[in-house]
Scaffold this active site. Structure first.
Site, PDB file in Angstrom:
ATOM      1  N   GLY A  30       0.813  -1.209   0.000  1.00  0.00           N
ATOM      2  CA  GLY A  30       0.000   0.000   0.000  1.00  0.00           C
ATOM      3  C   GLY A  30       0.846   1.259   0.000  1.00  0.00           C
ATOM      4  N   ILE A  35       0.324   6.900   4.096  1.00  0.00           N
ATOM      5  CA  ILE A  35       1.291   6.430   5.078  1.00  0.00           C
ATOM      6  C   ILE A  35       2.338   5.530   4.442  1.00  0.00           C
ATOM      7  CG2 ILE A  35       1.584   4.942   7.101  1.00  0.00           C
ATOM      8  CD1 ILE A  35      -1.056   6.070   8.177  1.00  0.00           C
ATOM      9  N   ASP A  79      -2.367  -7.445  -4.479  1.00  0.00           N
ATOM     10  CA  ASP A  79      -3.556  -7.551  -3.638  1.00  0.00           C
ATOM     11  C   ASP A  79      -3.143  -8.438  -2.473  1.00  0.00           C
ATOM     12  OD1 ASP A  79      -5.871  -8.359  -2.314  1.00  0.00           O
ATOM     13  OD2 ASP A  79      -7.039  -8.607  -4.152  1.00  0.00           O
ATOM     14  N   VAL A  80      -2.971  -7.848  -1.295  1.00  0.00           N
ATOM     15  CA  VAL A  80      -2.375  -8.583  -0.178  1.00  0.00           C
ATOM     16  C   VAL A  80      -3.208  -9.765   0.280  1.00  0.00           C
ATOM     17  CG1 VAL A  80      -1.083  -6.573   0.632  1.00  0.00           C
ATOM     18  CG2 VAL A  80      -3.377  -7.026   1.553  1.00  0.00           C
ATOM     19  N   ASN A 106       1.443  -2.342   5.269  1.00  0.00           N
ATOM     20  CA  ASN A 106       0.716  -1.086   5.422  1.00  0.00           C
ATOM     21  C   ASN A 106      -0.644  -1.106   4.735  1.00  0.00           C
ATOM     22  OD1 ASN A 106       0.474   2.025   5.715  1.00  0.00           O
ATOM     23  ND2 ASN A 106       0.387   1.675   3.502  1.00  0.00           N
ATOM     24  N   SER A 159      -3.355   0.193  13.975  1.00  0.00           N
ATOM     25  CA  SER A 159      -4.257   1.322  14.235  1.00  0.00           C
ATOM     26  C   SER A 159      -4.493   1.456  15.730  1.00  0.00           C
ATOM     27  CB  SER A 159      -5.603   1.095  13.536  1.00  0.00           C
ATOM     28  OG  SER A 159      -6.562   2.058  13.941  1.00  0.00           O
ATOM     29  N   TYR A 173     -13.653  -3.069  11.290  1.00  0.00           N
ATOM     30  CA  TYR A 173     -12.294  -2.554  11.164  1.00  0.00           C
ATOM     31  C   TYR A 173     -11.507  -2.818  12.448  1.00  0.00           C
ATOM     32  CZ  TYR A 173      -8.555   0.882  10.360  1.00  0.00           C
ATOM     33  OH  TYR A 173      -7.333   1.511  10.203  1.00  0.00           O
ATOM     34  N   LYS A 177      -8.075  -5.085  13.203  1.00  0.00           N
ATOM     35  CA  LYS A 177      -6.877  -4.512  13.803  1.00  0.00           C
ATOM     36  C   LYS A 177      -6.526  -5.187  15.135  1.00  0.00           C
ATOM     37  CE  LYS A 177      -6.105  -1.659  10.468  1.00  0.00           C
ATOM     38  NZ  LYS A 177      -4.911  -1.815   9.603  1.00  0.00           N
TER      39      LYS A 177
END
Length: 271
Positions: A30, A35, A79-80, A106, A159, A173, A177
């Site tokens: 990414g 970032i 594409d991870v 990332n 995050s 999300y 994380k």
């Protein structure tokens, strides 16, 4: 191979030596913007070869063209959530530079939804990219690092949601994380014998292109009122901490998280 071969005492090394990544190769997922690009720039500045792994081919190539020494930069479409793409990322690093020494996970996706309205497909895709993507890329990188026999660094941009809720509407999300926060601890245990450290960086609100659909300038000003240090984070704030973890300054750290949020989570969730 004894662990002392990987983690020799740094007592005699200077600061410049400890932070020198010359000859090392880092893959950053990414990394076409935001970032990830901030991280890639700092690692490159410290001497590392860079592989920009991003799902957006055009954006990755445009980002690569901006580096001062483009001979030390490669791109690969990644594409991870696809194991074959994770393997292709590692091959790109090895084919171009002979090794892979540092992986920065990332890449991630962010789509807000209140819990009672959460769509299963949104939740599933979030977990595939944010959690399984970290696992797949870390697996591919770690296998190569073990084969090389010279240790390595795996760093994930996680995050503050993995530490404490900051806003509503991020159940899926936050789950992804929190999953990463747990996964890196066991990864660190298993990979320590190979001289591979595994750590997380946890940004708070950060001004990136990905934030624009969720927060306008006025929203950013409101967020900054809740941040004790008085401003929103910038990609380079994260890049500096990732550089620390990638360098020998952090040689004796593994299985931990560093929060980089200006104190944001100290004031609790936004409701």
């Amino acid at each position: 191979m004894p662990m002392t071969n990987f983690f020799a005492s740094p007592d005699s090394a200077s600061i410049s030596e400890l932070m020198d990544l010359s000859g090392k190769t880092a893959a950053v997922t990414g990394a076409a913007m935001g970032i990830g690009l901030g991280v890639a720039r700092r690692l490159h500045e410290a001497g590392a070869n860079i592989v920009i792994a991003d799902v957006n081919k055009e954006a990755a190539e445009a980002a690569a063209a901006e580096f001062e020494d483009t001979a030390r930069v490669r791109t690969v479409v990644t594409d991870v959530s696809r194991p074959e793409d994770a393997e292709a990322m590692v091959r790109t690093a090895v084919d171009a530079f002979g090794a892979l020494d540092i992986l920065v996970n990332n890449a991630g996706i962010y789509q807000g939804s209140l819990f009672l309205d959460l769509d299963l497909e949104v939740a599933r895709r979030t977990l595939e990219v944010n959690l399984l993507g970290v696992v797949l890329c870390s697996q591919a990188a770690a296998r190569r690092m073990i084969e090389q026999g010279s240790g390595g660094r795996i760093i994930t941009v996680n995050s503050v949601e993995s530490v404490n809720p900051s806003v509503i509407g991020l159940t899926h999300y936050a789950a992804s994380k929190h999953g990463v926060a747990g996964a890196i601890k066991t990864m660190a245990l298993e990979l320590a014998q190979h001289g591979i450290t595994v750590n997380n960086v946890c940004p708070g609100g950060t001004k990136t292109p990905g934030l624009a659909p969720f927060m306008d300038d006025e929203g950013i000003k409101e967020l900054e009122k809740r941040i004790p240090l008085g401003r929103i984070g910038l990609p380079d704030d994260i890049g500096r901490v990732v550089l620390f973890l990638a360098s020998d300054l952090a040689a004796f750290m593994t299985g931990t998280q560093i929060v980089v949020d200006g104190g944001q989570i100290l004031r609790g969730a936004q409701v």
